[in-house]
Design an enzyme around this catalytic site. Sequence first.
Site, short mmCIF file in Angstrom:
data_model
loop_
_atom_site.label_atom_id
_atom_site.label_comp_id
_atom_site.label_asym_id
_atom_site.label_seq_id
_atom_site.Cartn_x
_atom_site.Cartn_y
_atom_site.Cartn_z
N SER A 77 20.04 -3.96 33.13
CA SER A 77 19.05 -5.05 33.05
C SER A 77 19.57 -6.26 32.30
CB SER A 77 17.81 -4.53 32.35
OG SER A 77 18.16 -4.19 31.01
N VAL A 80 19.84 -4.37 25.80
CA VAL A 80 20.70 -3.55 24.94
C VAL A 80 20.71 -2.07 25.34
CG1 VAL A 80 18.92 -3.14 23.14
CG2 VAL A 80 21.33 -3.13 22.53
N ASP A 81 19.57 -1.55 25.78
CA ASP A 81 19.49 -0.11 26.05
C ASP A 81 20.38 0.29 27.23
OD1 ASP A 81 17.70 0.21 23.97
OD2 ASP A 81 15.99 -0.25 25.24
N CYS A 166 5.64 0.65 38.55
CA CYS A 166 6.97 0.09 38.82
C CYS A 166 8.01 1.20 38.69
CB CYS A 166 7.25 -1.04 37.83
SG CYS A 166 8.92 -1.64 37.98
N CYS A 264 8.92 -5.43 35.82
CA CYS A 264 7.79 -4.88 35.07
C CYS A 264 7.39 -5.77 33.91
CB CYS A 264 8.12 -3.50 34.51
SG CYS A 264 8.81 -2.38 35.69
N1 LIG Z 1 16.11 -5.77 36.03
C1 LIG Z 1 16.57 -4.53 35.92
N2 LIG Z 1 17.61 -4.13 36.66
C2 LIG Z 1 18.11 -2.87 36.56
N3 LIG Z 1 17.61 -1.94 35.74
C3 LIG Z 1 16.56 -2.29 34.97
C4 LIG Z 1 15.99 -3.59 35.00
N4 LIG Z 1 14.97 -3.61 34.09
C5 LIG Z 1 14.92 -2.40 33.52
N5 LIG Z 1 15.88 -1.58 34.05
C6 LIG Z 1 16.19 -0.18 33.68
O1 LIG Z 1 15.05 0.46 33.15
C7 LIG Z 1 15.26 0.82 31.77
C8 LIG Z 1 13.98 0.66 30.98
O2 LIG Z 1 13.58 -0.67 31.08
P1 LIG Z 1 12.49 -1.33 30.14
O3 LIG Z 1 12.33 -2.74 30.57
O4 LIG Z 1 11.32 -0.44 30.12
O5 LIG Z 1 13.14 -1.15 28.70
P2 LIG Z 1 14.07 -2.09 27.82
O6 LIG Z 1 13.99 -1.53 26.46
O7 LIG Z 1 13.74 -3.52 28.01
O8 LIG Z 1 15.54 -1.77 28.42
P3 LIG Z 1 16.85 -2.67 28.30
O9 LIG Z 1 17.12 -2.90 26.82
O10 LIG Z 1 17.94 -1.89 28.97
O11 LIG Z 1 16.57 -3.97 29.03
C9 LIG Z 1 16.39 -0.10 31.32
O12 LIG Z 1 17.10 0.45 30.22
C10 LIG Z 1 17.24 -0.19 32.58
O13 LIG Z 1 18.09 0.94 32.73
#
Ligand SMILES: Nc1ncnc2c1ncn2[C@@H]1O[C@H](COP(=O)(O)OP(=O)(O)OP(=O)(O)O)[C@@H](O)[C@H]1O
Length: 447
Positions: A77, A80-81, A166, A264
Amino acid sequence: MFNRFITSPLLKNSIKLLNDKKQLIIKRSYSCTTFQNKNETTDKITNDSSTTKFGNVITYPQMDVVPKKPKICIGLSGGVDSTVAAHLLKQQGFDVTGVFIKSWDEKEETGYCTGEKDFQDAQKVAKWLDIPLYHADFVKDYWNRVFVQFLDDYRNGITPNPDVFCNREIKFDLFIDFAQNLGADYIATGHYSNLRYQQDGSVRLYRGLDKNKDQTYFLCMTKGEKLAKSLFPLGNLEKKDIINYALSLGFNDIASKKSSRGICFIGKRPLPEFLSQYMPVEPGRFIDISRTYEILQQHKGAIAYTIGQKANIHSVHGKYYVVSVDYKKNIVYVCPVHLASHYLETSTLTLRNFNWINEIPSTLKRENVKLEARCQYRHRADVVPCQIEFITSETPDVEKGLTYKITFPEKQKSIASGQIVCLFDKYSDKCYGGGIIDTVETNKLPI
Ligand SMILES: Nc1ncnc2c1ncn2[C@@H]1O[C@H](COP(=O)(O)OP(=O)(O)OP(=O)(O)O)[C@@H](O)[C@H]1O
């Protein structure tokens, strides 16, 4: 394909940067293996006395029967995660590919979507990790499978949770298809949850180690067979360690980003302003049910209010809480704080469209039997004790799917229909699944 479940000695180097004390208390319960050369793995275990002590940091299915290193598509995304999760998988020897998902069209944009910037960050991370990055355009699917339902729920006066759907419809369905078309064996995401793989190849979902960041609530409506194709590398790690680790890798800007918004993200916008682009949102009346229906002042639009929320009313009588919303008449009913508990408390609700994650507790298959369990009815709310029982129906409602009744031994407050209830085992962090709140039994309102 999976004949037992195992744990892996995850990433020696990175673990050393994490919290040593925490690792020491994690017990290793199964044999360790990695996808590296067998001798190399054995050497590592014997040379490093602490390795076996953090064997449970990540769990994933045993794949010795798979002739090649499994290929994993990670949802990258730009946050950081997923950055750290991708790095951990890469270090562990997986064949990793990144996929950035676009779910919202900039044409629909009012300045809150950071999709373009997130994609650039994902590109930066992929380049640094030396992994390929694909761009998946799910804009239409997100609109049809998540957003239309979200708007319908608001129109019907219930509180929707687009993030839960989502996950179910996009990340753990379309993304899996997309990854499989690229030849992937698994997808991975940076969710803070755990999966345990069973001998029969199915999985069970468990809460993440970091209870502050745990995202199991958002995954409880996801289908079990889809979770069986997924990996959560961060499930046994803590957010603060992930941030420190990202900093130590030099990802300072990514480590300080709030969270991804490319997908989302609806809930992160001012709701009335956002909804007013898709449906009429007009000012209406706040009515106080305790003072013979006195009209207090105007609200911005009933659609922006949900039961239990504090109503932003300036009055000499103190704070007011929303106790009911009539979306069709655009009226928000409120009462002062000293009466709020009376009207907002409940000890019973019903659930519809229940999603069991691969396992229905055997007691629940019998009628008139209550199962002692625990549940969470809002993200970040406590997990509270409850009982669940099957609602017998002579003529099952196709639209409502599996329906259950939940009873709380201690009354709970501010629960609204449409919210998701995530059900857990009474004693462990195992998540059985989740359902949508259909009805909530409260004291009768004088409306
Ligand atoms: N735009 C995106 N494209 C691809 N994967 C996504 C995207 N948004 C979220 N994800 C996946 O879903 C996981 C959980 O997303 P969420 O938005 O709930 O948490 P987050 O803490 O914002 O995660 P991150 O720090 O990785 O953005 C993300 O770690 C990633 O692996």
